[in-house]
Design an enzyme around this catalytic site. Structure first.
Site, mmCIF file in Angstrom:
data_model
loop_
_atom_site.group_PDB
_atom_site.id
_atom_site.type_symbol
_atom_site.label_atom_id
_atom_site.label_comp_id
_atom_site.label_asym_id
_atom_site.label_seq_id
_atom_site.Cartn_x
_atom_site.Cartn_y
_atom_site.Cartn_z
ATOM 1 N N PRO A 65 2.951 -5.661 -18.350
ATOM 2 C CA PRO A 65 3.354 -4.843 -17.206
ATOM 3 C C PRO A 65 4.187 -3.656 -17.678
ATOM 4 C CG PRO A 65 4.062 -7.142 -16.918
ATOM 5 C CD PRO A 65 3.467 -7.026 -18.298
ATOM 6 N N GLY A 112 7.017 -0.780 -17.690
ATOM 7 C CA GLY A 112 8.395 -0.606 -17.217
ATOM 8 C C GLY A 112 9.072 -1.911 -16.877
ATOM 9 N N GLY A 160 10.477 -4.043 -19.623
ATOM 10 C CA GLY A 160 11.307 -4.537 -20.711
ATOM 11 C C GLY A 160 10.566 -5.235 -21.831
ATOM 12 N N SER A 164 5.963 -2.101 -23.320
ATOM 13 C CA SER A 164 4.579 -1.695 -23.038
ATOM 14 C C SER A 164 4.259 -0.315 -23.628
ATOM 15 C CB SER A 164 4.314 -1.697 -21.533
ATOM 16 O OG SER A 164 5.195 -0.797 -20.899
ATOM 17 N N ALA A 187 3.660 -0.593 -27.280
ATOM 18 C CA ALA A 187 2.457 -1.385 -27.580
ATOM 19 C C ALA A 187 1.179 -0.573 -27.337
ATOM 20 C CB ALA A 187 2.447 -2.671 -26.753
ATOM 21 N N ASP A 217 11.937 -1.248 -30.271
ATOM 22 C CA ASP A 217 10.602 -1.528 -29.716
ATOM 23 C C ASP A 217 9.497 -1.199 -30.717
ATOM 24 O OD1 ASP A 217 12.110 -1.896 -27.442
ATOM 25 O OD2 ASP A 217 10.610 -1.010 -26.107
#
Ligand code: PMV
Length: 320
Positions: free
Chosen positions: A101, A103, A105, A108, A111, A152
């Site tokens: 999903p 936004g 955490g 995304s 990725a 991230d």
């Protein structure tokens, strides 16, 4: 070659979000699922590179103006063509799907960018090493987030559990020997990381000493958590997650919905639970000792109103 595909993992911050922006340690792992997938395929010669996002029902033919949802991919295509002479600016198509999903955490943005670069690298036969991939994804993240810590892109590109500190080489962690499960619950509330990071920065500006102490305490939890993670001391890791949640509440990044899901998970028997990522919505995560507790926790999260639930195992190779 007609097409090439690649994927990338979501990331989960177990401990240390926000403090990591200010140079303290954070502990994060890649997730086996959900994942992002990208396909590069041949298209008519002479046509600009087009983008298809079937999840959003979006097709962009590569000409100006760039639709908002395609901006990341326009940047990915430009960055790849600028860095690698073998990547042309026309005659191919990028298709991206994501189970992660947006936004919430779970990384995304990193990725989908990482999966796209990987697919481009495979299709045009340009090797992109994990450190280079991390750097290229970071450059894309910076355009979105302004001041990302770099956690991230590092976890998503390198795909290993890490203890991360901004500006330092990441410390890779040994895979835990005994399994354990993570149950992730989505509040259904999208967040904008850049806005929350900016709000924390403003609050810190008003009370620097208090925030310095909060961030330092969080950083310490991450260091302790890395040891507990590698030694499979799950009860201890759960306690550290609970303590981290208290500190995140003090920082002001939790929300009533996150609180409801976190309490429901603990009541169902999770060893610990906290928000993950920027907070004020997005996802929470709960550590569960076995599959029965994980199933109970997932049911409790559903009953408490979670919009989506993922159960993943922290397996021997360190991926959840
Ligand atoms: O919500 P996400 O996946 O963007 O994670 C943000 C993590 C923060 O520590 C809040 C920001 C950062 O850049 O590390």
């Amino acid at each position: 070659m007609r097409s090439q595909s690649a994927d990338a993992a979501a990331k989960l911050i177990l401990l240390g979000e926000h403090a990591v922006v200010y140079g303290h340690a954070a502990l994060a792992i890649p997730l086996g699922k959900p994942r992002a997938m990208a396909v590069v395929s041949r298209a008519a010669a002479g046509r600009p590179v087009s983008v298809e996002l079937p999840d959003l029902g979006l097709r962009w033919d590569g000409t100006a103006p760039v639709p908002r949802d395609a901006e990341t991919f326009a940047r990915v295509i430009r960055a790849a063509a600028e860095r690698f002479p073998a990547v042309p600016r026309e005659g191919w198509k990028l298709t991206v799907r994501s189970q992660i999903p947006f936004g919430c955490g779970l990384g995304s943005g990193s990725a989908v960018a990482a999966a796209s670069f990987r697919a481009i690298g495979r299709f045009f036969r340009v090797p992109i090493s994990p450190p280079l991939l991390s750097k290229m994804v970071f450059a894309i993240e910076k355009l979105h987030h302004g001041n990302p810590s770099g956690i991230d892109n590092t976890v998503v590109a390198i795909g290993r559990p890490i203890l991360f500190r901004k500006g330092r080489a990441p410390r890779f962690l040994a895979a835990p020997r005994s399994p354990c499960l993570m149950v992730i619950g989505h509040t259904g509330v999208k967040h904008r990381t850049s806005e929350i990071v900016a709000a924390v920065s403003r609050a810190r500006g008003k009370d620097p000493a208090r925030y310095a102490a909060l961030f330092r305490d969080i950083g310490r939890l991450s260091g302790q958590g890395a040891k507990a993670f590698q030694a499979s001391r799950w009860q201890e890791l759960g306690r550290l997650m609970d303590r981290n949640q208290e500190l995140l509440e003090d920082i002001g990044v939790s929300s009533p919905k996150l609180g409801t899901l976190i309490r429901a998970a603990r009541k169902a028997g999770a060893l610990g639970a906290k928000l993950t990522g920027a907070g004020r919505g997005g996802c929470m995560t709960a550590l569960c000792a076995d599959a029965a507790v994980a199933r109970r926790t997932a049911r409790a999260l559903k009953a408490a109103g979670a919009a989506a639930i993922f159960i993943t195992e922290v397996s021997r190779n360190g991926k959840a």
